[in-house]
Design a protein around this motif. Structure first.
Motif, PDB file in Angstrom:
ATOM      1  N   SER A  80      22.643 -83.473 -26.762  1.00 21.03           N
ATOM      2  CA  SER A  80      22.782 -84.827 -26.225  1.00 21.03           C
ATOM      3  C   SER A  80      24.259 -85.167 -26.080  1.00 21.03           C
ATOM      4  O   SER A  80      25.108 -84.620 -26.795  1.00 21.03           O
ATOM      5  CB  SER A  80      22.111 -85.831 -27.162  1.00 21.03           C
ATOM      6  N   ASP A  81      24.552 -86.081 -25.143  1.00 24.48           N
ATOM      7  CA  ASP A  81      25.932 -86.538 -24.961  1.00 24.48           C
ATOM      8  C   ASP A  81      26.879 -85.327 -24.883  1.00 24.48           C
ATOM      9  O   ASP A  81      27.852 -85.205 -25.643  1.00 24.48           O
ATOM     10  CB  ASP A  81      26.326 -87.465 -26.118  1.00 24.48           C
ATOM     11  N   SER A  82      26.607 -84.440 -23.948  1.00 22.01           N
ATOM     12  CA  SER A  82      27.367 -83.190 -23.840  1.00 22.01           C
ATOM     13  C   SER A  82      28.867 -83.443 -23.724  1.00 22.01           C
ATOM     14  O   SER A  82      29.315 -84.383 -23.051  1.00 22.01           O
ATOM     15  CB  SER A  82      26.900 -82.397 -22.611  1.00 22.01           C
ATOM     16  N   GLN A  83      29.613 -82.601 -24.398  1.00 20.22           N
ATOM     17  CA  GLN A  83      31.069 -82.702 -24.386  1.00 20.22           C
ATOM     18  C   GLN A  83      31.666 -81.417 -23.819  1.00 20.22           C
ATOM     19  O   GLN A  83      31.039 -80.359 -23.866  1.00 20.22           O
ATOM     20  CB  GLN A  83      31.570 -82.945 -25.813  1.00 20.22           C
ATOM     21  N   LEU A  84      32.890 -81.533 -23.314  1.00 18.87           N
ATOM     22  CA  LEU A  84      33.543 -80.360 -22.716  1.00 18.87           C
ATOM     23  C   LEU A  84      33.626 -79.209 -23.708  1.00 18.87           C
ATOM     24  O   LEU A  84      33.514 -78.038 -23.336  1.00 18.87           O
ATOM     25  CB  LEU A  84      34.936 -80.736 -22.206  1.00 18.87           C
ATOM     26  N   GLY A  85      33.794 -79.552 -24.982  1.00 14.29           N
ATOM     27  CA  GLY A  85      33.874 -78.526 -26.019  1.00 14.29           C
ATOM     28  C   GLY A  85      32.562 -77.800 -26.282  1.00 14.29           C
ATOM     29  O   GLY A  85      32.547 -76.809 -27.016  1.00 14.29           O
ATOM     30  N   ASP A  86      31.483 -78.286 -25.687  1.00 17.71           N
ATOM     31  CA  ASP A  86      30.200 -77.592 -25.829  1.00 17.71           C
ATOM     32  C   ASP A  86      30.101 -76.396 -24.874  1.00 17.71           C
ATOM     33  O   ASP A  86      29.156 -75.604 -24.979  1.00 17.71           O
ATOM     34  CB  ASP A  86      29.037 -78.549 -25.555  1.00 17.71           C
ATOM     35  N   THR A  87      31.044 -76.276 -23.976  1.00 22.71           N
ATOM     36  CA  THR A  87      31.043 -75.135 -23.052  1.00 22.71           C
ATOM     37  C   THR A  87      31.150 -73.839 -23.862  1.00 22.71           C
ATOM     38  O   THR A  87      32.105 -73.646 -24.617  1.00 22.71           O
ATOM     39  CB  THR A  87      32.216 -75.240 -22.066  1.00 22.71           C
ATOM     40  N   ALA A  88      30.137 -72.983 -23.719  1.00 20.99           N
ATOM     41  CA  ALA A  88      30.071 -71.767 -24.529  1.00 20.99           C
ATOM     42  C   ALA A  88      28.832 -70.987 -24.134  1.00 20.99           C
ATOM     43  O   ALA A  88      28.003 -71.451 -23.348  1.00 20.99           O
ATOM     44  CB  ALA A  88      30.004 -72.099 -26.022  1.00 20.99           C
ATOM     45  N   MET A  89      28.718 -69.813 -24.739  1.00 24.86           N
ATOM     46  CA  MET A  89      27.484 -69.036 -24.690  1.00 24.86           C
ATOM     47  C   MET A  89      26.651 -69.454 -25.892  1.00 24.86           C
ATOM     48  O   MET A  89      27.206 -69.598 -26.993  1.00 24.86           O
ATOM     49  CB  MET A  89      27.833 -67.551 -24.767  1.00 24.86           C
ATOM     50  N   TYR A  90      25.352 -69.664 -25.683  1.00 21.45           N
ATOM     51  CA  TYR A  90      24.474 -70.062 -26.776  1.00 21.45           C
ATOM     52  C   TYR A  90      23.418 -68.980 -26.987  1.00 21.45           C
ATOM     53  O   TYR A  90      22.739 -68.561 -26.046  1.00 21.45           O
ATOM     54  CB  TYR A  90      23.802 -71.407 -26.482  1.00 21.45           C
ATOM     55  N   PHE A  91      23.285 -68.567 -28.246  1.00 24.25           N
ATOM     56  CA  PHE A  91      22.329 -67.538 -28.599  1.00 24.25           C
ATOM     57  C   PHE A  91      21.273 -68.093 -29.552  1.00 24.25           C
ATOM     58  O   PHE A  91      21.598 -68.755 -30.540  1.00 24.25           O
ATOM     59  CB  PHE A  91      23.024 -66.364 -29.293  1.00 24.25           C
ATOM     60  N   CYS A  92      20.035 -67.786 -29.240  1.00 27.23           N
ATOM     61  CA  CYS A  92      18.921 -68.061 -30.119  1.00 27.23           C
ATOM     62  C   CYS A  92      18.746 -66.843 -31.029  1.00 27.23           C
ATOM     63  O   CYS A  92      18.848 -65.697 -30.545  1.00 27.23           O
ATOM     64  CB  CYS A  92      17.685 -68.289 -29.243  1.00 27.23           C
ATOM     65  N   ALA A  93      18.480 -67.063 -32.317  1.00 25.96           N
ATOM     66  CA  ALA A  93      18.404 -65.929 -33.248  1.00 25.96           C
ATOM     67  C   ALA A  93      17.380 -66.180 -34.339  1.00 25.96           C
ATOM     68  O   ALA A  93      17.704 -66.784 -35.368  1.00 25.96           O
ATOM     69  CB  ALA A  93      19.779 -65.657 -33.856  1.00 25.96           C
ATOM     70  N   PRO A  94      16.142 -65.737 -34.141  1.00 26.54           N
ATOM     71  CA  PRO A  94      15.196 -65.748 -35.255  1.00 26.54           C
ATOM     72  C   PRO A  94      15.527 -64.622 -36.230  1.00 26.54           C
ATOM     73  O   PRO A  94      16.164 -63.637 -35.864  1.00 26.54           O
ATOM     74  CB  PRO A  94      13.849 -65.467 -34.576  1.00 26.54           C
ATOM     75  N   THR A  95      15.071 -64.777 -37.454  1.00 25.15           N
ATOM     76  CA  THR A  95      15.257 -63.707 -38.423  1.00 25.15           C
ATOM     77  C   THR A  95      13.984 -62.897 -38.548  1.00 25.15           C
ATOM     78  O   THR A  95      12.891 -63.336 -38.166  1.00 25.15           O
ATOM     79  CB  THR A  95      15.566 -64.267 -39.821  1.00 25.15           C
ATOM     80  N   THR A  96      14.121 -61.726 -39.111  1.00 31.85           N
ATOM     81  CA  THR A  96      12.962 -60.959 -39.542  1.00 31.85           C
ATOM     82  C   THR A  96      12.783 -61.208 -41.036  1.00 31.85           C
ATOM     83  O   THR A  96      13.651 -61.805 -41.671  1.00 31.85           O
ATOM     84  CB  THR A  96      13.193 -59.461 -39.328  1.00 31.85           C
ATOM     85  N   SER A  97      11.713 -60.756 -41.594  1.00 28.05           N
ATOM     86  CA  SER A  97      11.554 -60.825 -43.047  1.00 28.05           C
ATOM     87  C   SER A  97      12.309 -59.647 -43.662  1.00 28.05           C
ATOM     88  O   SER A  97      12.888 -58.825 -42.963  1.00 28.05           O
ATOM     89  CB  SER A  97      10.084 -60.766 -43.429  1.00 28.05           C
ATOM     90  N   GLY A  98      12.314 -59.565 -44.972  1.00 27.54           N
ATOM     91  CA  GLY A  98      13.007 -58.459 -45.625  1.00 27.54           C
ATOM     92  C   GLY A  98      14.490 -58.706 -45.680  1.00 27.54           C
ATOM     93  O   GLY A  98      14.991 -59.427 -46.544  1.00 27.54           O
ATOM     94  N   THR A  99      15.218 -58.146 -44.765  1.00 30.38           N
ATOM     95  CA  THR A  99      16.678 -58.287 -44.781  1.00 30.38           C
ATOM     96  C   THR A  99      17.158 -59.563 -44.085  1.00 30.38           C
ATOM     97  O   THR A  99      18.333 -59.880 -44.149  1.00 30.38           O
ATOM     98  CB  THR A  99      17.354 -57.097 -44.092  1.00 30.38           C
ATOM     99  N   TYR A 100      16.246 -60.251 -43.417  1.00 31.17           N
ATOM    100  CA  TYR A 100      16.601 -61.473 -42.693  1.00 31.17           C
ATOM    101  C   TYR A 100      17.732 -61.226 -41.694  1.00 31.17           C
ATOM    102  O   TYR A 100      18.580 -62.089 -41.471  1.00 31.17           O
ATOM    103  CB  TYR A 100      16.933 -62.610 -43.663  1.00 31.17           C
ATOM    104  N   LYS A 101      17.719 -60.065 -41.087  1.00 30.57           N
ATOM    105  CA  LYS A 101      18.672 -59.814 -40.021  1.00 30.57           C
ATOM    106  C   LYS A 101      18.314 -60.688 -38.828  1.00 30.57           C
ATOM    107  O   LYS A 101      17.183 -61.151 -38.688  1.00 30.57           O
ATOM    108  CB  LYS A 101      18.655 -58.342 -39.603  1.00 30.57           C
ATOM    109  N   TYR A 102      19.271 -60.900 -37.959  1.00 27.35           N
ATOM    110  CA  TYR A 102      19.030 -61.678 -36.750  1.00 27.35           C
ATOM    111  C   TYR A 102      18.626 -60.759 -35.598  1.00 27.35           C
ATOM    112  O   TYR A 102      19.148 -59.658 -35.449  1.00 27.35           O
ATOM    113  CB  TYR A 102      20.298 -62.415 -36.317  1.00 27.35           C
ATOM    114  N   ILE A 103      17.712 -61.276 -34.789  1.00 28.08           N
ATOM    115  CA  ILE A 103      17.410 -60.659 -33.500  1.00 28.08           C
ATOM    116  C   ILE A 103      17.894 -61.655 -32.454  1.00 28.08           C
ATOM    117  O   ILE A 103      17.351 -62.750 -32.330  1.00 28.08           O
ATOM    118  CB  ILE A 103      15.902 -60.409 -33.312  1.00 28.08           C
ATOM    119  N   PHE A 104      18.931 -61.300 -31.741  1.00 28.47           N
ATOM    120  CA  PHE A 104      19.535 -62.250 -30.806  1.00 28.47           C
ATOM    121  C   PHE A 104      18.874 -62.176 -29.441  1.00 28.47           C
ATOM    122  O   PHE A 104      18.471 -61.107 -28.974  1.00 28.47           O
ATOM    123  CB  PHE A 104      21.029 -61.956 -30.649  1.00 28.47           C
TER     124      PHE A 104
END
Lengths: 114, 113
Positions: A80-104
């Motif tokens: 909400s209320d987007s700002q110029l500083g929000d310009t970026a790449m955005y990654f979604c990352a759920p974890t797995t169980s066990g080691t809780y590594k990220y899957i991007f």
């Protein structure tokens, strides 16, 4: 989670407007965590928001909120209320169980326009 | 505020050479990870490390890769004989336990020529 899909490779939004980034994932697990990370041009990975899958309430962090639909395996990010500083790449990352590594996911490049 | 640090920020090496990428995780964290990001692509998991041993590794993490926590602070990733396709940004991350968010270092950009 084995696969993560971010279907919007690029998006743009006017400053002060609201934008939603989508993410769907595939998992057979019941307890996991989901995260959104922001990667500006510096390439530093910055945590934006976290959601526990066992919680029904959607997480909110200042201008950032999520819409978590567990049955649909969907985890979208609203800015909400987007700002110029929000310009970026955005990654979604759920974890797995066990080691809780990220899957991007493949990321969404967001550009906020003045 | 504590942060994860990585050195060097940029490493250029010739194909076939060994490189060691260094990370200092946040001091009270117990779980450590390496990820890599080839330019323009997504971030990929390499390896996780807990209690002084590898807890999980990906298919990318073959015999050319190794990790070590030689003392109480450093966490290193070694690539024995670099290939052109190892050129990427390498991120170290750590977490305390619960909650499960990982804190990332600024990355080391590895260029193999």
């Amino acid at each position: 989670a084995q696969t993560v899909t971010q279907s919007q490779p690029e998006m743009s939004v006017q400053e002060a407007e609201t934008v939603t980034l989508s993410c769907t994932y595939d998992t057979s697990e019941n307890n996991y965590y989901l995260f959104w990370y922001k990667q500006p041009p510096s390439r530093q990975m910055i945590l934006v928001i976290r959601q526990e899958a066992y919680k029904q309430q959607n997480a909110t962090e200042n201008r950032f909120s999520v819409n978590f639909q567990k049955a649909a395996k969907s985890f979208s990010l609203k800015i909400s209320d987007s700002q110029l500083g929000d310009t970026a790449m955005y990654f979604c990352a759920p974890t797995t169980s066990g080691t809780y590594k990220y899957i991007f996911g493949t990321g969404t490049r967001l550009k906020v326009l003045a | 505020e504590p942060e994860v640090t990585q050195t060097p920020s940029h490493q250029v090496t010739q194909m076939g050479q060994e490189v060691i990428l260094r990370c200092v995780p946040i001091s009270n964290h117990l779980y450590f990870y390496w990820y890599r990001q080839i330019l323009g692509q997504k971030v990929e998991f390499l390896v996780s490390f807990y209690n002084n041993e590898i807890s999980e590794k990906s298919e990318i993490f073959d015999d050319q890769f190794s990790v070590e926590r030689p003392d109480g602070s450093n966490f290193t990733l070694k690539i024995r004989s670099t290939k052109l396709e190892d050129s990427a940004m390498y991120f170290c991350a750590s977490r305390r336990g619960e909650p499960y968010e990982q804190y990332f270092g600024p990355g080391t950009r590895l260029t193999v020529t």
